[in-house]
Each structure stands twice: as C-alpha cells, then as structure tokens.
Design a protein around this motif. Structure first.
Motif, PDB file in Angstrom:
ATOM      1  N   UNK A 115       0.805  -1.221   0.000  1.00  0.00           N
ATOM      2  CA  UNK A 115       0.000   0.000   0.000  1.00  0.00           C
ATOM      3  C   UNK A 115       0.834   1.265   0.000  1.00  0.00           C
ATOM      4  N   UNK A 116       2.014   1.194   0.562  1.00  0.00           N
ATOM      5  CA  UNK A 116       2.847   2.382   0.766  1.00  0.00           C
ATOM      6  C   UNK A 116       4.286   2.057   0.363  1.00  0.00           C
ATOM      7  N   UNK A 117       4.559   1.911  -0.954  1.00  0.00           N
ATOM      8  CA  UNK A 117       5.876   1.459  -1.407  1.00  0.00           C
ATOM      9  C   UNK A 117       6.987   2.480  -1.198  1.00  0.00           C
ATOM     10  N   UNK A 118       8.190   1.974  -1.095  1.00  0.00           N
ATOM     11  CA  UNK A 118       9.379   2.824  -1.059  1.00  0.00           C
ATOM     12  C   UNK A 118      10.346   2.312  -2.116  1.00  0.00           C
ATOM     13  N   UNK A 119      11.302   3.136  -2.496  1.00  0.00           N
ATOM     14  CA  UNK A 119      12.247   2.752  -3.540  1.00  0.00           C
ATOM     15  C   UNK A 119      13.059   1.529  -3.121  1.00  0.00           C
ATOM     16  N   UNK A 120      13.270   0.640  -4.094  1.00  0.00           N
ATOM     17  CA  UNK A 120      14.097  -0.526  -3.864  1.00  0.00           C
ATOM     18  C   UNK A 120      13.344  -1.747  -3.368  1.00  0.00           C
ATOM     19  N   UNK A 121      12.022  -1.605  -3.180  1.00  0.00           N
ATOM     20  CA  UNK A 121      11.267  -2.726  -2.612  1.00  0.00           C
ATOM     21  C   UNK A 121      10.094  -3.136  -3.501  1.00  0.00           C
ATOM     22  N   UNK A 163       9.739  -5.611  -5.423  1.00  0.00           N
ATOM     23  CA  UNK A 163       9.472  -7.048  -5.306  1.00  0.00           C
ATOM     24  C   UNK A 163       8.528  -7.314  -4.133  1.00  0.00           C
ATOM     25  N   UNK A 164       8.775  -6.671  -2.998  1.00  0.00           N
ATOM     26  CA  UNK A 164       7.899  -6.804  -1.837  1.00  0.00           C
ATOM     27  C   UNK A 164       6.508  -6.249  -2.128  1.00  0.00           C
ATOM     28  N   UNK A 165       6.434  -5.086  -2.784  1.00  0.00           N
ATOM     29  CA  UNK A 165       5.140  -4.468  -3.048  1.00  0.00           C
ATOM     30  C   UNK A 165       4.247  -5.375  -3.883  1.00  0.00           C
ATOM     31  N   UNK A 166       4.804  -5.942  -4.944  1.00  0.00           N
ATOM     32  CA  UNK A 166       4.033  -6.795  -5.843  1.00  0.00           C
ATOM     33  C   UNK A 166       3.665  -8.114  -5.171  1.00  0.00           C
ATOM     34  N   UNK A 167       4.610  -8.737  -4.499  1.00  0.00           N
ATOM     35  CA  UNK A 167       4.372 -10.019  -3.840  1.00  0.00           C
ATOM     36  C   UNK A 167       3.356  -9.868  -2.707  1.00  0.00           C
ATOM     37  N   UNK A 168       3.498  -8.811  -1.903  1.00  0.00           N
ATOM     38  CA  UNK A 168       2.533  -8.579  -0.825  1.00  0.00           C
ATOM     39  C   UNK A 168       1.114  -8.438  -1.369  1.00  0.00           C
ATOM     40  N   UNK A 169       0.980  -7.712  -2.481  1.00  0.00           N
ATOM     41  CA  UNK A 169      -0.327  -7.568  -3.099  1.00  0.00           C
ATOM     42  C   UNK A 169      -0.887  -8.901  -3.574  1.00  0.00           C
ATOM     43  N   UNK A 170      -0.008  -9.767  -4.094  1.00  0.00           N
ATOM     44  CA  UNK A 170      -0.433 -11.082  -4.533  1.00  0.00           C
ATOM     45  C   UNK A 170      -0.942 -11.928  -3.378  1.00  0.00           C
ATOM     46  N   UNK A 171      -0.271 -11.855  -2.247  1.00  0.00           N
ATOM     47  CA  UNK A 171      -0.691 -12.599  -1.058  1.00  0.00           C
ATOM     48  C   UNK A 171      -2.063 -12.131  -0.594  1.00  0.00           C
ATOM     49  N   UNK A 172      -2.260 -10.820  -0.583  1.00  0.00           N
ATOM     50  CA  UNK A 172      -3.535 -10.275  -0.117  1.00  0.00           C
ATOM     51  C   UNK A 172      -4.685 -10.673  -1.035  1.00  0.00           C
ATOM     52  N   UNK A 173      -4.456 -10.665  -2.325  1.00  0.00           N
ATOM     53  CA  UNK A 173      -5.506 -11.072  -3.256  1.00  0.00           C
ATOM     54  C   UNK A 173      -5.753 -12.578  -3.211  1.00  0.00           C
ATOM     55  N   UNK A 195      -1.026   7.601  12.575  1.00  0.00           N
ATOM     56  CA  UNK A 195      -0.376   8.858  12.195  1.00  0.00           C
ATOM     57  C   UNK A 195       0.343   8.744  10.864  1.00  0.00           C
ATOM     58  N   UNK A 196       0.748   7.559  10.470  1.00  0.00           N
ATOM     59  CA  UNK A 196       1.466   7.413   9.198  1.00  0.00           C
ATOM     60  C   UNK A 196       0.786   6.435   8.268  1.00  0.00           C
ATOM     61  N   UNK A 197      -0.456   6.066   8.571  1.00  0.00           N
ATOM     62  CA  UNK A 197      -1.142   5.073   7.746  1.00  0.00           C
ATOM     63  C   UNK A 197      -1.515   5.668   6.402  1.00  0.00           C
ATOM     64  N   UNK A 198      -1.300   4.872   5.366  1.00  0.00           N
ATOM     65  CA  UNK A 198      -1.702   5.277   4.026  1.00  0.00           C
ATOM     66  C   UNK A 198      -2.290   4.063   3.327  1.00  0.00           C
TER      67      UNK A 198
END
Length: 212
Positions: free
Chosen positions: A119-125, A127-137, A206-209
């Motif tokens: 949900x809240x990607x940062x540079x260099x990750x 692979x985590x962003x895409x894989x995490x989304x796959x797990x959630x779906x 406070x930092x949720x996105x």
C-alpha cells in the motif's frame, strides 16, 4: 489446540511465540529453515512443506511469518530477482494453504503475512510491493473456496523493530514503528477469531496510508 508457527526465529516469530506460550491450551510447533526450532523446513520447497505437515500430524492453525524478497534498484532488477520473492514469500505461503487445506482440522485457520509495502511502497522494494499484493488477493479469493469452516487471513504489519530510538529517519523515513502488542494481537485475532478473507493492516494511524 496445535499451532504451527513458521519463521519462529525472526523478529515477528519471536514476538508471537513468546505471547502464545502464555496460554496453556495452545501447543506451538516452531518451524524455521535452520534455527533452533522443533522442525526445519524451507517454505519455498513444496516437498519440504509436505514433510513438515507429515511431522506435525494433526493441527489446527498455521501462522506464517517467513518469506523474503529481493531488495534493490528497479533499474538493476532482473527476471530472476522477481522470482526470488515470487518463489519464497508468495508461492511459499500459497503452498502452505494449497497443501495444508486437506490436512488441517475442521474450522482451522491459516494466517499469512504480507506487509505495508503493498500500500505504501518505497524505492528498492518493488518485489515486496508486488508479492505482498499477490498474497492479499490470494487470501481474498481463497476464502470463498475453502471448505469445512477453514479460514484464511493475512496480516500486513508496519515496520516492526526490536528496539526503536525515536528518530524519524530510521529505519524508513516517516514510518512509525508498530508496537509488538498491536502486531501480536492481530495475529491472535486472525488465528483464533472469526473473520476470514481479511487483511489486517497493523499500522500506526499517524502514518497510515491506504490506496483509495
């Protein structure tokens, strides 16, 4: 109640194990690739997952906090780097459910782990962003397929630290670390509660996105 805790030697695993051991009615079987645990298994291998379940025998719940992805600049990423996270964190967790769904006791539960980077990607990750989304779906879709009252959920934790120095530039700019108590409550709720097909997002407000 017998619970299989996979990734028991990591930060999350240690927190969850410590709390679950407080309950006399919960028997925790710890699993890691090579740590000081009851069973050794690498979830990137379907054969090792099958062997793990065979060693455990009858069980009621699986909590997985194992799995890693490739980290580095997108400009340098290769196809093989993509497969690092797909094979270990995504397919490893999917196989825990695929293989375990016929073995788990009635009304059992699977708890997987994604993460805030979907949900809240940062540079260099990426692979985590895409894989995490796959797990959630996967959790969202698998929920309507499972039978015998079996539940499946995912926990999406924010940054979890063993110690926090209060600095806003560590470990990730502006990401407020999540307390151990909040994290373990989410895993407990997923494993022993009533909901299924959910992603429990454990972030500080406070930092949720979350994408709209």
């Amino acid at each position: 109640m017998k619970v299989i805790l996979i990734g028991a030697t990591g930060i999350l695993g240690k927190i969850i194990f410590k709390e679950l051991k407080k309950y006399n009615d919960i028997d925790v079987i710890t699993v890691s690739r090579n740590g000081a645990t009851d069973i050794h298994a690498d979830i990137s291998s379907a054969d090792q997952i099958k062997a793990m379940y065979a060693k455990v025998g009858s069980f009621d719940s699986v909590i997985n906090v194992a799995g890693h992805c490739w980290v580095g600049p997108f400009d340098e990423m290769t196809e093989e780097n993509w497969y690092s996270g797909i094979k270990t964190k995504m397919m490893g967790q999917i196989n825990l459910v695929m293989i375990g769904k016929e073995l788990i006791n009635d009304n059992g539960s699977f708890t997987l782990t994604s993460g805030f980077l979907s949900d809240d990607p940062i540079k260099g990750t990426i692979n985590y962003s895409v894989v995490n989304g796959g797990i959630e779906n996967f959790v969202f879709a698998a929920n309507i397929e499972l039978k015998r009252g079996i539940r499946v959920n995912a926990i999406s934790p924010g940054v979890v630290l063993e110690n926090y120095d209060g600095m806003m530039n560590t470990p990730i700019a502006g990401q407020y670390p999540v307390s151990h108590e909040r994290v373990v409550h989410a895993y407990y709720k997923s494993a022993f509660g009533y909901l299924s097909g959910q992603v429990f997002r454990v972030w500080e407000p406070s930092t949720q996105y979350i994408r709209k």
